[in-house]
Each structure stands twice: as structure tokens, then as C-alpha cells.
Write an enzyme that holds these catalytic residues in place. Structure first.
Site, PDB file in Angstrom:
ATOM      1  N   ARG A  22      -3.874   6.235   0.919  1.00 14.51           N
ATOM      2  CA  ARG A  22      -4.352   7.273   1.545  1.00 14.51           C
ATOM      3  C   ARG A  22      -3.745   8.074   2.472  1.00 14.51           C
ATOM      4  O   ARG A  22      -4.022   9.422   2.604  1.00 14.51           O
ATOM      5  CB  ARG A  22      -5.808   6.853   2.250  1.00 14.51           C
ATOM      6  CG  ARG A  22      -6.832   6.409   1.418  1.00 14.51           C
ATOM      7  CD  ARG A  22      -7.809   5.864   2.029  1.00 14.51           C
ATOM      8  NE  ARG A  22      -7.706   4.547   2.963  1.00 14.51           N
ATOM      9  CZ  ARG A  22      -8.545   4.033   3.717  1.00 14.51           C
ATOM     10  NH1 ARG A  22      -9.664   4.579   3.859  1.00 14.51           N
ATOM     11  NH2 ARG A  22      -8.237   3.063   4.386  1.00 14.51           N
ATOM     12  N   ARG A  62       0.604  -1.250  -0.007  1.00 13.37           N
ATOM     13  CA  ARG A  62      -0.084  -0.278  -0.133  1.00 13.37           C
ATOM     14  C   ARG A  62       0.879   1.357   0.024  1.00 13.37           C
ATOM     15  O   ARG A  62       0.409   2.203   0.643  1.00 13.37           O
ATOM     16  CB  ARG A  62      -0.816   0.224   1.234  1.00 13.37           C
ATOM     17  CG  ARG A  62      -2.074  -1.001   1.185  1.00 13.37           C
ATOM     18  CD  ARG A  62      -3.052  -0.617   1.884  1.00 13.37           C
ATOM     19  NE  ARG A  62      -3.954  -1.842   2.384  1.00 13.37           N
ATOM     20  CZ  ARG A  62      -4.279  -2.265   3.421  1.00 13.37           C
ATOM     21  NH1 ARG A  62      -3.855  -1.662   4.526  1.00 13.37           N
ATOM     22  NH2 ARG A  62      -5.106  -3.296   3.621  1.00 13.37           N
ATOM     23  N   TYR A 115     -14.184 -14.125  -0.443  1.00 14.81           N
ATOM     24  CA  TYR A 115     -14.685 -13.205  -0.649  1.00 14.81           C
ATOM     25  C   TYR A 115     -16.337 -13.274  -1.595  1.00 14.81           C
ATOM     26  O   TYR A 115     -17.218 -12.854  -1.417  1.00 14.81           O
ATOM     27  CB  TYR A 115     -14.308 -11.948  -1.517  1.00 14.81           C
ATOM     28  CG  TYR A 115     -13.123 -11.278  -0.504  1.00 14.81           C
ATOM     29  CD1 TYR A 115     -13.908 -10.050   0.140  1.00 14.81           C
ATOM     30  CD2 TYR A 115     -12.009 -11.417  -0.540  1.00 14.81           C
ATOM     31  CE1 TYR A 115     -13.080  -9.162   0.949  1.00 14.81           C
ATOM     32  CE2 TYR A 115     -11.236 -10.497   0.305  1.00 14.81           C
ATOM     33  CZ  TYR A 115     -11.728  -9.461   0.869  1.00 14.81           C
ATOM     34  OH  TYR A 115     -10.921  -8.636   1.714  1.00 14.81           O
ATOM     35  N   ARG A 125      -7.709  10.096  -6.035  1.00  8.36           N
ATOM     36  CA  ARG A 125      -8.932   9.501  -5.499  1.00  8.36           C
ATOM     37  C   ARG A 125     -10.280  10.172  -5.601  1.00  8.36           C
ATOM     38  O   ARG A 125     -11.380   9.711  -6.069  1.00  8.36           O
ATOM     39  CB  ARG A 125      -8.675   8.989  -4.094  1.00  8.36           C
ATOM     40  CG  ARG A 125      -9.738   8.307  -3.712  1.00  8.36           C
ATOM     41  CD  ARG A 125     -10.280   6.800  -4.085  1.00  8.36           C
ATOM     42  NE  ARG A 125     -11.205   6.181  -3.305  1.00  8.36           N
ATOM     43  CZ  ARG A 125     -12.319   6.657  -2.987  1.00  8.36           C
ATOM     44  NH1 ARG A 125     -12.980   7.315  -3.967  1.00  8.36           N
ATOM     45  NH2 ARG A 125     -13.197   5.840  -2.167  1.00  8.36           N
ATOM     46  N   ASP A 157      -6.770  -4.292  -7.500  1.00  9.12           N
ATOM     47  CA  ASP A 157      -7.328  -4.841  -6.342  1.00  9.12           C
ATOM     48  C   ASP A 157      -7.492  -6.293  -6.797  1.00  9.12           C
ATOM     49  O   ASP A 157      -7.556  -6.832  -7.672  1.00  9.12           O
ATOM     50  CB  ASP A 157      -8.778  -4.359  -6.176  1.00  9.12           C
ATOM     51  CG  ASP A 157      -9.320  -4.762  -4.679  1.00  9.12           C
ATOM     52  OD1 ASP A 157      -9.012  -4.043  -3.390  1.00  9.12           O
ATOM     53  OD2 ASP A 157     -10.064  -5.863  -4.709  1.00  9.12           O
TER      54      ASP A 157
END
Length: 344
Positions: free
Chosen positions: A27, A23, A149, A36, A73
Site C-alpha cells: 500500500r 511487503r 488463525y 487494489r 497470503d
């Protein structure tokens, strides 16, 4: 300067200890947050190659990392296979459910899927913007994690998936097989688009007990790696089995990975002594220590560098950078790594 990450993964002596962070595009960076917002949603950002390439390259402009991992992702794969997918603010991904053979058979093989093509385009744009010493990493989720998932519809609970795995339900077996085949195609496409190393993330590997782990973590990943290497022999692969504790050596042997990424609560030196010759460790400073910064972060960083030889180590975190990490702490981290190695 050569490519330090490739050197470590292929058994050569690197000029310096390779460093990248999970990552690292995220953010914690103001420039990421601006892009974003422009993109509109997380999923839109993943599928807009110009913007996805921009956020992938942003940390490389700030920091002297040795690798860049494409911004995408792990749920690109089920989305390309026909699952409904959306990211809900403050909740995470939500998918349509797959819980029987009819629903498994209704999935697409994803060949030529526009989702994959967007990621490939991003990889090409990133590759064109990287310095010569920076290695480009592609990735996918491991079949067990992605299947979880799809079965649960979100990442918060895995009760149904665990039961299906324990019983080896025929529809579950078929779902994993389909994910293996699709993941091979997707990763081969990423290498063709410019990826030089692949990382396979099995985020929920630790949920499975040892016997089931061999069947649903080791074997599917091994099949994915083998499938990619039939097209690209010797391609370097890093495998991250999160939460498996002392199970990294078994994972490495089963999958023939070049490196295993290790979470922060496991000593790298303990893992390294049990690994097959030439297999490296990746990790494993706690993201919380990076966020806190200061003397504790420096001490933890120095300890890791002293504990593991440069030729068998890729410096990283035990998981991804936390959102509220001050960017200057990453600068201090890199300085500490280079200084510690310089005194070795």
C-alpha cells in the site's frame, strides 16, 4: 550479473549484497493502491493472476531489488482446505473456526484446489517478467501460525491455540499434521511454477515458550522443508520465526534452513555467530526507520552492512514495509546499501 540472493543462500560469493523487502508490493505504492481498487478486495487481488502478477512486479520497476516474492497470503492454505475466509477492512482476516477432530477431519487435502492453481499461475506470469538477476521467492505460513488463525478465527488472540498446543490435544496434533502435508504440496507446486527460493513465515513463533516451540515450530517446519526437498533436493529455504529473540540458531539447526530472517530487536551479528556454518541472516532494519527516512535510516542501514559480511547476509527489514512509507525512502535505502558496500 548473477543472482545475488541464490549465491548467498547456496554459499557462493555474491557480486553484491542481495536486497529485497517484505511487503515490497504493497500500500505504500500508489500503483499498488490503484490495482487494489480495481481488484475489489484483497482476496480478489490474490486470486486474479494478472493483477497479482502486476503488483508483484511493480516494485521491480521502481527499484533494483534482487528478489521478488509472489503476491499472495499465508491464509491461502486454509482457504484451499475449505475454511471460510474473508478480509474485513480495518480488522484483517476472519476465518471459520476449527476446534475439534470432526472439524479437522472435514477439511480438504486441497489437492488441485483452485486457490493454489491461481497462485501458481501468478508465479508463472511473474517469472516471465523478471530481469535475469532477480530471484523469484514463493512462500507459505508455518503450520503453527496457520493453525492459530484457524483455531482463533482471526489473528488478534491465540489463547485457545496456545492451550491446545500445551496439552497436545489430539485434534490439534492432527491439524498440524494436515497443515504440514498440505504446505508441502503447495510449496512443491510453487517451485514447479517457477519459485527458486521459499520463505516460511511463522509470525506467532514467539508466543510459544522454548519447549513448546521445538514441538510446534521447529518440528513442523522441518517436516515441510524435508518434504519439499524430497522432490527438489537442495532447494534454498528462508525461515522467519518472528519474535523468537535468541532462538534463531536453534530454529536454523532444526529446520536446515539456508537463512533465518531476523526481527529488528535482535542483533544480526549475535545471531550469525551462533548459526551453523554457511547459514545466512536476513534483515533487519526496523520498518519504522525506513518510514522515517533521513539520517537515522541511513545510519541504521550502514551499521547493518558493516556488521554482517555480504556473503552471509540478505538485506531486508525486521518485518514488512509500513503503509505510510514514502517510496523515495526505499530509493535512499538502496543507495545507502550500495554505497556502504562500495566503500568496504
Amino acid at each position: 550479473m548473477g543472482k545475488a540472493l541464490l549465491d548467498v543462500l547456496t554459499g557462493r560469493t555474491p557480486e553484491r549484497r542481495p536486497v529485497w523487502l517484505m511487503r515490497q508490493a504493497g500500500r505504500y505504492l500508489a500503483e499498488y493502491r490503484a490495482v487494489r481498487q480495481e481488484a475489489g478486495s484483497f482476496l480478489d487481488l490474490c486470486y486474479k493472476p494478472d493483477l497479482a502478477a502486476e503488483v508483484t512486479l511493480q516494485p521491480l520497476r521502481r527499484y533494483d531489488f534482487d528478489a521478488s516474492i509472489v503476491f499472495a497470503d499465508i491464509l491461502v492454505v486454509p482457504h484451499a482446505m475449505g475454511s471460510d475466509l474473508k478480509f474485513v477492512e480495518n480488522e484483517g482476516p476472519v476465518l471459520s473456526l476449527v476446534r475439534n477432530m470432526d472439524e479437522v477431519n472435514a477439511l480438504s487435502d486441497a489437492k488441485g484446489a483452485w486457490q493454489f492453481e491461481r497462485v501458481y499461475e501468478t508465479l508463472g506470469k511473474v517469472k516471465a517478467g523478471l530481469a535475469p538477476h532477480v530471484t523469484l521467492i514463493g512462500f507459505c505460513g508455518a503450520p503453527w501460525t496457520v493453525a492459530s488463525y484457524m483455531i482463533e478465527g482471526r489473528g488478534s488472540d491465540r489463547a485457545v491455540a496456545l492451550a491446545a498446543a500445551a496439552k497436545a490435544e489430539p485434534w490439534f496434533v492432527r491439524l498440524v499434521d494436515r497443515l504440514v502435508d498440505t504446505s508441502i504440496d503447495y510449496l512443491v507446486g510453487q517451485v514447479k511454477a517457477g519459485a527458486e527460493v521459499l520463505q516460511i513465515f511463522d509470525s506467532w513463533a514467539g508466543d510459544l515458550p522454548e519447549g513448546l516451540r521445538a514441538r510446534w515450530v521447529h518440528e513442523p517446519i522441518a517436516r515441510v522443508v524435508d518434504g519439499v526437498r524430497k522432490v527438489f533436493p537442495g532447494l534454498p529455504v528462508i525461515v522467519f520465526g518472528r519474535g523468537i529473540g535468541n532462538g534463531h540458531a536453534a530454529l536454523a539447526r532444526a529446520t536446515h534452513a539456508n537463512a533465518v530472517s531476523v526481527e529488528q530487536d535482535t542483533r544480526l551479528s549475535d545471531v550469525l555467530k551462533d548459526l551453523p556454518a554457511g547459514v545466512a541472516v536476513q534483515g533487519n532494519l526496523a520498518p519504522e526507520r525506513l518510514m522515517a527516512g533521513g539520517a537515522d535510516m541511513i545510519a541504521g542501514t550502514e551499521a547493518i552492512c558493516r556488521e554482517v559480511p555480504m556473503a552471509r547476509h540478505v538485506f531486508n527489514l525486521g518485518h514488512g514495509i509500513l503503509q505510510h512509507t514514502p517510496p523515495e525512502h526505499v530509493t535512499a535505502l538502496l543507495e545507502a546499501i550500495r554505497k556502504t558496500d562500495g566503500r568496504a
